[in-house]
Design an enzyme around this catalytic site. Structure first.
Site, mmCIF file in Angstrom:
data_model
loop_
_atom_site.group_PDB
_atom_site.id
_atom_site.type_symbol
_atom_site.label_atom_id
_atom_site.label_comp_id
_atom_site.label_asym_id
_atom_site.label_seq_id
_atom_site.Cartn_x
_atom_site.Cartn_y
_atom_site.Cartn_z
ATOM 1 N N HIS A 1 0.808 -1.212 0.000
ATOM 2 C CA HIS A 1 0.000 0.000 0.000
ATOM 3 C C HIS A 1 0.846 1.269 0.000
ATOM 4 C CE1 HIS A 1 -2.937 2.996 0.217
ATOM 5 N NE2 HIS A 1 -2.283 3.501 1.235
ATOM 6 N N TYR B 1 2.141 5.552 -2.236
ATOM 7 C CA TYR B 1 2.513 6.917 -1.835
ATOM 8 C C TYR B 1 3.934 7.225 -2.248
ATOM 9 C CZ TYR B 1 -1.985 7.360 -0.018
ATOM 10 O OH TYR B 1 -3.338 7.424 0.016
ATOM 11 N N ARG C 1 -9.878 -10.004 -13.161
ATOM 12 C CA ARG C 1 -8.590 -9.490 -13.632
ATOM 13 C C ARG C 1 -7.639 -10.670 -13.814
ATOM 14 N NH1 ARG C 1 -5.153 -7.089 -8.495
ATOM 15 N NH2 ARG C 1 -3.613 -6.776 -10.132
ATOM 16 N N ARG C 2 -6.438 -10.407 -14.337
ATOM 17 C CA ARG C 2 -5.399 -11.426 -14.476
ATOM 18 C C ARG C 2 -5.937 -12.699 -15.113
ATOM 19 N NH1 ARG C 2 -2.084 -11.025 -8.737
ATOM 20 N NH2 ARG C 2 -0.741 -9.365 -9.456
ATOM 21 N N HIS D 1 -8.603 0.895 -11.908
ATOM 22 C CA HIS D 1 -8.279 1.896 -10.879
ATOM 23 C C HIS D 1 -6.812 2.306 -10.949
ATOM 24 C CE1 HIS D 1 -7.658 3.734 -6.967
ATOM 25 N NE2 HIS D 1 -6.753 2.822 -6.716
ATOM 26 N N PHE D 2 -5.902 1.319 -10.975
ATOM 27 C CA PHE D 2 -4.517 1.777 -10.817
ATOM 28 C C PHE D 2 -3.878 2.287 -12.100
ATOM 29 C CE2 PHE D 2 -3.817 -2.959 -10.285
ATOM 30 C CZ PHE D 2 -3.164 -3.185 -11.491
ATOM 31 N N HIS D 3 -4.573 2.167 -13.233
ATOM 32 C CA HIS D 3 -4.002 2.836 -14.413
ATOM 33 C C HIS D 3 -4.315 4.328 -14.440
ATOM 34 C CE1 HIS D 3 -3.145 -1.220 -15.671
ATOM 35 N NE2 HIS D 3 -2.289 -0.693 -16.528
HETATM 36 C C1 HEM Z 1 0.144 1.499 -22.931
HETATM 37 C C2 HEM Z 1 -0.283 1.657 -21.707
HETATM 38 C C3 HEM Z 1 -0.853 0.537 -20.895
HETATM 39 C C4 HEM Z 1 -1.816 -0.383 -21.217
HETATM 40 C C5 HEM Z 1 -2.584 -0.497 -22.518
HETATM 41 C C6 HEM Z 1 -1.989 -1.247 -20.072
HETATM 42 C C7 HEM Z 1 -2.887 -2.305 -20.009
HETATM 43 C C8 HEM Z 1 -3.030 -3.167 -18.927
HETATM 44 C C9 HEM Z 1 -4.041 -4.192 -18.793
HETATM 45 C C10 HEM Z 1 -5.138 -4.508 -19.800
HETATM 46 C C11 HEM Z 1 -3.834 -4.820 -17.603
HETATM 47 C C12 HEM Z 1 -4.702 -5.898 -16.973
HETATM 48 C C13 HEM Z 1 -4.214 -7.245 -17.225
HETATM 49 C C14 HEM Z 1 -4.881 -8.314 -16.386
HETATM 50 O O1 HEM Z 1 -5.401 -8.074 -15.292
HETATM 51 O O2 HEM Z 1 -4.852 -9.464 -16.854
HETATM 52 C C15 HEM Z 1 -2.683 -4.220 -16.996
HETATM 53 C C16 HEM Z 1 -2.138 -4.596 -15.783
HETATM 54 C C17 HEM Z 1 -1.198 -3.860 -15.089
HETATM 55 N N1 HEM Z 1 -0.617 -2.670 -15.504
HETATM 56 FE FE1 HEM Z 1 -0.845 -1.762 -17.297
HETATM 57 N N2 HEM Z 1 -1.135 -0.836 -19.084
HETATM 58 C C18 HEM Z 1 -0.434 0.254 -19.536
HETATM 59 C C19 HEM Z 1 0.502 0.992 -18.833
HETATM 60 C C20 HEM Z 1 0.828 0.790 -17.502
HETATM 61 C C21 HEM Z 1 1.638 1.668 -16.700
HETATM 62 C C22 HEM Z 1 2.239 2.989 -17.182
HETATM 63 C C23 HEM Z 1 1.728 1.100 -15.476
HETATM 64 C C24 HEM Z 1 2.441 1.567 -14.240
HETATM 65 C C25 HEM Z 1 3.284 2.556 -14.165
HETATM 66 C C26 HEM Z 1 1.001 -0.153 -15.511
HETATM 67 C C27 HEM Z 1 0.912 -1.053 -14.462
HETATM 68 C C28 HEM Z 1 0.202 -2.219 -14.479
HETATM 69 C C29 HEM Z 1 0.167 -3.176 -13.386
HETATM 70 C C30 HEM Z 1 0.908 -3.069 -12.067
HETATM 71 C C31 HEM Z 1 -0.702 -4.215 -13.787
HETATM 72 C C32 HEM Z 1 -1.114 -5.426 -12.962
HETATM 73 C C33 HEM Z 1 -0.339 -6.627 -13.329
HETATM 74 C C34 HEM Z 1 -0.816 -7.819 -12.517
HETATM 75 O O3 HEM Z 1 -2.024 -7.986 -12.313
HETATM 76 O O4 HEM Z 1 0.059 -8.585 -12.088
HETATM 77 N N3 HEM Z 1 0.463 -0.305 -16.752
HETATM 78 N N4 HEM Z 1 -2.209 -3.195 -17.817
HETATM 79 CU CU LIG Z 2 -3.799 0.502 -0.841
#
Ligand code: HEM
Ligand SMILES: [Cu+2]
Length: 575
Positions: free
Chosen positions: A233, A237, A447-448, A384-386
Site C-alpha cells: 500500500h 505513496y 482481472r489477471r 483503478h490503478f491505471h
Molecule cells: C500502454 C499503456 C498501458 C496499457 C494499454 C496497459 C494495459 C493493462 C491491462 C489490460 C492490464 C490488466 C491485465 C490483467 O489483469 O490481466 C494491466 C495490468 C497492469 N498494468 Fe498496465 N497498461 C499500460 C501501462 C501501464 C503503466 C504505465 C503502469 C504503471 C506505471 C502499468 C501497471 C500495471 C500493473 C501493475 C498491472 C497489474 C499486473 C498484474 O495484475 O500482475 N500499466 N495493464
Molecule cells: Cu492501498
C-alpha cells in the site's frame, strides 16, 4: 558560446562539469524510461486480450499471457517508478539545499539497482518468474528474481538514506533555518519509504530467498502476503508523493503563479508520512486468517488519507487559479483558459491531476470492506490503478522528463507538439481504458485472466461487449501515445544540438505566497516570518518516530500471531 567550464573537457563532460550529479540523475531517469518502454509495449496486447482478441499466439517470445503480464507489472510499476524517483528525489533536494551528493554512493546505488534488475529480468525473460508483480507464494520463481527485487529496493534505500543524511547535515550547518520546500518534501518521502519498504525487505530476504534456494522447506502464504501489502500500500505513496512534489512546488511557477500555501504543502507531507503505512490490510479484506477488527481499524485509518489528498487538491487548484489570474484570467471558471495549455510540461501535469480525481474516488470504494467485495479481483482493480500510478504518476513523470531531460543534457526538447500529443493521447487513452475496465469489473469480469481463451464465465462476456470494445480501443490509443512520447524522448536524447549554459532550462522552483509577501515587505528569506506550524514540522524526525510507532502498533501484534501460527507450504510452479 558563454561557458564557465574549461574548454579542454569533452562537450558531454562540460555539460556535467558544474554539477556532476546531473549525469547519475540522467542515468537513473533514462534507464527507468527504457524499461518503461518495454513494459508499456506489452500493455496494448493485454488491452486487446480484455477486448477478447488474442494476439499472444503470434508472439513466440512470450511463453504465455502471464509471462507478459509479469513483465508489464514488474517493469512499469516497480522498476520504472523506482529508477525515476531515485533520480528525481536525489537531484531536486540536493540542488535545493545546494549540496553535492556523494557521487560514489549515488553510482553505487545505481549499479546495485541495475544488477538487481538484470537478475530479475533474466528470470522473467526465461519464463522462470511468471509470478505477476505481487509474486505471492506458494508460486515459486527463480531465486534470481527475488534477489534482484531485493537489490532494486536496496538501491532506492541507499539514495533515500543519502538524502536524509545530507538534510541532517544541512540542518546542523543552518541552525534555525527552514528547509526549502522541495527538500522538505523529498526527505518526508524518503522517510516514509524507509518505514514502508521494511515489509518487502523482510518478506524477500527472510522468507522468499531462503525458500527459493531450497534452504527452508516452506513459506507461510498469509505471513508473506501481509508483509507484501505492508509495503504494497504505501508504495503507492512512494509513487504519488514525488508527483505531488512536482504539483505543489514546481507546477505553480511553471504556470506563472505562486504556491498558494507552503504551510499546507508541508502539512500534507507530514500527514502522508504518518498515515501511509499502517493501512496495508485494506488489500487483504478477502484474506482469511486476519481478524475483522484489524481490518476495520485499518480501513478507518485508510480513510484518513483522504485529508492530505484533499488538502493537495485544493491547494494546488488554488495555486493554478493564482497563476491564471496573474496571467489576466478572470471569472468563475474563465480563468482556466488563461493557463499555459501549449506547454506540455504544464498540460501533462494538469491532465495527470484530473485523472487522479476518479482515481481517488475509486480508491475509496476499494478501501471500503463492503464495497470492495463487489470489485475484488475484477477488472475494476487494474482500471483503478491505471488512472493512479499509470496516469497521475506516469503522466506527471512524463511532464518532468519534458523539462528535466533538457535541463540535464542542455539539449532542447525535440518536439513540443509531439509532447502535447503524447500527453493528451495518454490522458484520453487511460480515461477510456478506465471506463472500460471499471465497467467490465462491475459485470464481474476477473482481472489477471487470459480472457481471449477463458471459459466458464457464463454470459458475462456477452454482457461486457461494450466495455470490452472500449478497453481494446484504449489500448490502441495508448500505443500511439507511447510512440509519440518515446519518440520525443529519444529524439531529444540523441539530438546533437546543445544550448549554452546560460540558456539552460532552469529548475522550476516556485515562490510561495508566504515568500512573496515577505519579499514585498522587504524581508529576506531568513528574516521572513514563519508560521509556528512550519517550525514544528521541521522536526521531521519526531514525525518519523511517530509514524514508526503507529505502524508497530498496527502490525506487530498481528504479525506475532502469524509467526506463532505458521502453515508452511512448498513452492509451486503453475506455468
Ligand atoms: C500502454 C499503456 C498501458 C496499457 C494499454 C496497459 C494495459 C493493462 C491491462 C489490460 C492490464 C490488466 C491485465 C490483467 O489483469 O490481466 C494491466 C495490468 C497492469 N498494468 Fe498496465 N497498461 C499500460 C501501462 C501501464 C503503466 C504505465 C503502469 C504503471 C506505471 C502499468 C501497471 C500495471 C500493473 C501493475 C498491472 C497489474 C499486473 C498484474 O495484475 O500482475 N500499466 N495493464
Ligand atoms: Cu492501498
Amino acid at each position: 558560446m558563454t561557458t564557465t567550464v574549461s574548454p579542454a573537457l569533452r562537450p558531454t563532460e562540460q555539460v556535467y562539469a558544474g554539477h556532476p550529479e546531473k549525469k547519475v540523475t540522467l542515468y537513473f531517469l533514462v534507464t527507468g524510461l527504457v524499461l518503461l518502454l518495454i513494459g508499456v509495449a506489452i500493455g496494448p496486447l493485454q488491452a486487446l486480450n480484455y477486448a477478447g482478441i488474442d494476439v499472444y499466439r503470434y508472439l513466440p517470445f512470450l511463453k504465455s499471457y502471464y509471462q507478459g503480464l509479469s513483465l508489464h507489472g514488474v517493469l512499469n510499476a516497480l522498476v520504472f517508478t523506482t529508477y525515476f524517483i531515485s533520480g528525481l528525489l536525489l537531484y531536486l533536494p540536493c540542488r535545493a539545499l545546494k549540496v553535492r551528493p556523494n557521487l560514489l554512493v549515488a553510482w553505487g546505488a545505481y549499479w546495485t539497482m541495475t544488477a538487481g534488475v538484470l537478475m530479475a529480468a533474466a528470470a522473467l525473460l526465461t519464463n522462470n518468474a511468471t509470478l505477476l508483480y505481487t509474486f505471492y507464494p506458494p508460486l515459486q520463481g527463480s531465486p534470481l528474481f527475488y534477489i534482484g527485487a531485493a537489490l532494486l529496493v536496496v538501491g532506492s534505500l541507499i539514495i533515500g538514506v543519502q538524502v536524509i543524511v545530507i538534510w541532517t547535515q544541512w540542518k546542523r550547518q543552518h541552525p534555525g533555518e527552514i528547509t526549502p520546500l522541495v527538500a522538505f518534501m523529498s526527505v518526508a518521502t524518503w522517510m516514509m519509504w524507509l518505514i514502508a519498504s521494511l515489509g518487502l525487505v523482510v518478506e524477500v530476504v527472510f522468507l522468499l530467498i531462503p525458500w527459493s534456494l531450497g534452504w527452508v522447506k516452506g513459506v507461510d502464504p498469509l505471513l508473506a502476503r501481509t508483509l507484501f501489502w505492508y509495503t504494497g500500500h504505501p508504495i503507492v505513496y512512494f509513487w504519488v508523493m514525488p508527483a505531488y512534489i512536482s504539483w505543489y512546488a514546481l507546477l505553480p511557477g511553471q504556470a506563472g503563479g505562486k504556491i498558494a500555501s507552503e504551510t499546507m504543502a508541508r502539512l500534507s507531507f507530514v500527514l502522508f508520512l504518518l498515515l501511509s503505512t499502517p493501512v496495508g490490510l485494506h488489500h487483504q479484506f478477502a484474506d482469511t486468517g486476519i481478524s475483522m477488527s484489524w481490518k476495520v481499524i485499518q480501513m478507518l485509518l485508510t480513510f484518513l488519507v483522504v485529508i492530505p489528498s484533499l488538502l493537495t487538491a485544493f491547494s494546488v487548484g488554488a495555486s493554478l487559479e493564482i497563476a491564471a489570474r496573474l496571467r489576466g484570467g478572470g471569472g468563475w471558471v474563465g480563468w482556466i483558459r488563461h493557463l499555459p495549455w501549449k506547454d506540455p510540461v504544464f498540460t501533462a501535469q494538469v491532465l495527470a491531476m484530473v485523472s487522479f480525481i476518479p482515481g481517488g474516488a475509486g480508491g475509496i470504494v476499494n478501501a471500503s470492506i463492503a464495497l470492495d467485495s463487489e470489485v475484488h479481483n475484477t477488472a475494476w482493480i487494474p482500471g483503478h490503478f491505471h488512472i493512479t500510478v499509470g496516469t497521475a504518476t506516469t503522466l506527471t513523470f512524463f511532464a518532468v522528463s519534458f523539462w528535466l531531460l533538457p535541463h540535464l543534457t542542455r539539449k532542447p526538447l525535440a518536439s513540443v507538439k509531439g509532447a502535447l500529443w503524447a500527453s493528451w493521447l495518454w490522458f484520453w487513452g487511460m480515461i477510456i481504458f478506465a471506463i472500460g475496465m471499471h465497467w467490465e469489473g462491475l459485470i464481474g469480469i476477473p482481472r489477471r485472466t487470459y480472457l481471449a481463451t477463458a471459459t466458464g464465465l457464463g454470459d458475462m462476456l456477452a454482457r461486457a461487449q461494450i466495455p470490452m470494445a472500449l478497453t481494446g480501443i484504449s489500448g490502441m490509443v495508448l500505443m500511439v501515445a507511447s510512440i509519440f512520447y518515446f519518440s520525443v524522448i529519444f529524439r531529444t536524447l540523441l539530438g546533437r544540438q546543445r544550448v549554452a549554459e546560460s540558456a539552460e532550462v532552469p529548475i522550476p522552483v516556485s515562490e510561495s505566497l508566504e515568500q512573496f509577501e515577505a519579499r514585498e515587505a522587504g524581508l529576506s528569506a531568513a528574516g521572513m516570518k514563519v508560521a509556528g506550524a512550519v517550525r514544528l514540522m521541521e522536526r521531521l524526525w519526531i514525525f518519523f518516530a511517530l509514524a514508526l510507532a503507529l505502524v508497530v502498533l498496527m502490525y506487530l501484534p498481528m504479525l506475532i500471531g502469524m509467526v506463532l501460527n505458521t502453515h508452511l507450504l512448498p513452492g509451486q510452479r503453475l506455468w
